[in-house]
Design an enzyme around this catalytic site. Structure first.
Site, PDB file in Angstrom:
ATOM      1  N   HIS A 176      56.829 -48.307  51.625  1.00 20.69           N
ATOM      2  CA  HIS A 176      56.012 -49.435  51.736  1.00 20.69           C
ATOM      3  C   HIS A 176      55.876 -49.790  53.210  1.00 20.69           C
ATOM      4  CE1 HIS A 176      55.474 -53.774  51.373  1.00 20.69           C
ATOM      5  NE2 HIS A 176      56.642 -53.962  52.453  1.00 20.69           N
ATOM      6  N   SER A 218      52.661 -57.019  53.818  1.00 19.47           N
ATOM      7  CA  SER A 218      54.483 -57.192  52.952  1.00 19.47           C
ATOM      8  C   SER A 218      54.120 -59.272  53.068  1.00 19.47           C
ATOM      9  CB  SER A 218      55.227 -56.450  54.193  1.00 19.47           C
ATOM     10  OG  SER A 218      56.565 -56.973  52.789  1.00 19.47           O
ATOM     11  N   ASP A 267      54.579 -46.401  47.524  1.00 19.91           N
ATOM     12  CA  ASP A 267      55.621 -47.954  47.818  1.00 19.91           C
ATOM     13  C   ASP A 267      56.756 -48.448  46.210  1.00 19.91           C
ATOM     14  OD1 ASP A 267      56.299 -50.891  47.919  1.00 19.91           O
ATOM     15  OD2 ASP A 267      54.658 -51.093  49.390  1.00 19.91           O
TER      16      ASP A 267
END
Length: 390
Positions: free
Chosen positions: A357, A159, A324
């Site tokens: 995610h 991320s 995601d």
């Protein structure tokens, strides 16, 4: 500059707790000046005599330097990547010297908006300068210089940590042998930007935010931060994953706010996540780090994204997550292709689960399968070969 290493720079401990390094004055790329910056960090393992086994692990948005370690009183949840960092694990601390620092702008020991401005003695609040992913990486490089690290075997993160890993490959191309970018691309898309804005408005609309000057007032924007976290948590999930995990089941968790007609389990989960973050995180820091994630563009300052990628000398791994929607897997794969076309050595793998995610923080078997072969394989020397060709 001063450095608190406990055992001293030439005698790094096998396993250490939280430390703080003073890296001194720092000028963020978008303007402003910080006269005295400190970074909090932790290390695991030991640096070998040739200083070739250092690994930098970079954390996600609300993470910190505690990447590894079992649960204890100081950290009830344990290290956020303890399943992959440690003796005999994928990132093997019997083999590697692992460093993880709390980012510049963070609130877990590093200089950020809650820190005292040396010029006034009062917390910076929103007078803290805007920080970028590049600033975070440049500050990490200063920390590594202080630690005597002359190069990295690997940089890895997911991320916003993946953005940092990517920036390491571009900003310091000859410093790291391998870079793993998990669930991140060279820039965040409009859907992600929009969700970030919802989170920011939730915080700044809270009357207790007080334009960021809430320190010492006895009032903090915990409701706004909780709402921002709830919105964020929805971006980290997938629709299929939520059906699988929550469905329309009535709330089965502990204390929660009751809604008319009863509360669903997913609502209870979001309430818990919001209140949990509000207890442990600074709202202003959340604003700053979220904005850094939004502003990141790997091509900033170069003629093009391709030119930026042309600088890369590390062997690269990109990991996408098909479920995601914050950093969609097809965009991660497209980033990998773009970098490969620019001449870098690039691999691509996927974590194919319904977790969205968040998969890189919970689907451990799949994560290990995605990153393990890359982390454990011998470095192909891609960077050195390209340097010789210049």
């Amino acid at each position: 500059m001063t450095l608190d290493l406990g055992a001293g720079a030439n005698s790094l401990p096998t396993r250490s707790g939280l430390k703080t390094c003073r890296i001194g004055p720092f000028e963020p790329e978008l303007g402003g000046k910080l006269s005295d910056v400190h970074l909090a960090y932790e290390t695991w393992g030991g640096l070998n005599a040739s200083k070739t086994n250092a690994v930098l692990v970079v954390h996600a948005l609300t993470g910190d330097s505690h990447a590894a370690g079992k649960r204890d009183e100081s950290c009830p949840k344990g290290g956020w990547w303890d399943e992959v960092v440690g003796p005999g694990k994928v990132i093997d601390t019997d083999e590697y010297f692992v460093i993880c620092s709390n980012v510049l702008g963070g609130c877990s020991g590093s200089t950020g908006s809650a820190s005292a401005d040396p010029g006034t003695g009062k917390p910076y609040g929103m007078r803290f300068p805007t920080v970028t992913i590049r600033d975070m990486v440049r500050a990490q490089k200063r920390l590594l210089d202080e630690l005597g690290i002359e190069g990295l075997a690997l940089v890895i993160g997911g991320s916003i940590g993946g953005q940092q890993a990517l920036e390491w490959a571009v900003e310091f191309p000859d410093f790291t042998g391998k870079v793993a970018v998990v669930a991140a691309t060279s820039y965040l898309g409009p859907q992600g930007l929009g969700m970030s804005e919802i989170g920011r408005r939730a915080i700044t609309a809270d009357p207790d935010w007080q334009n960021g000057d809430y320190y010492g007032t006895g009032r903090t924007p915990e409701n706004g931060l909780a709402l921002a976290r709830m919105a964020g948590m929805m971006t980290y999930q997938s629709a299929a994953g939520q059906w699988e995990r929550f469905g329309r089941t009535p709330a089965t968790r502990g204390r929660h706010i009751e809604n008319p007609g009863g509360t669903f389990d997913v609502e209870c989960y979001l309430q818990y996540q919001g209140s949990d973050l509000a207890r442990r995180f600074d709202a202003n820091s959340y604003l700053y780090l979220l904005r850094a994630m939004d502003l990141y563009d790997a091509g900033r300052g170069y003629g093009s994204l391709e030119e930026a990628y042309g600088r890369v000398e590390a062997e690269m791994l990109f990991v996408g997550i098909p479920s995601d929607w914050l950093f969609p897997a097809d965009e991660v794969e497209a980033t990998a292709r773009c970098m490969r076309d620019a001449g870098a050595s690039v691999h691509y793998a996927e974590i194919d689960t319904n977790s969205g995610h968040d998969a890189f923080l919970k689907d451990w078997d799949e994560l290990r399968a995605a990153i393990g072969p890359f982390v454990k394989k011998e470095n192909r020397g891609n960077g050195e070969a390209r340097r010789r060709a210049r």
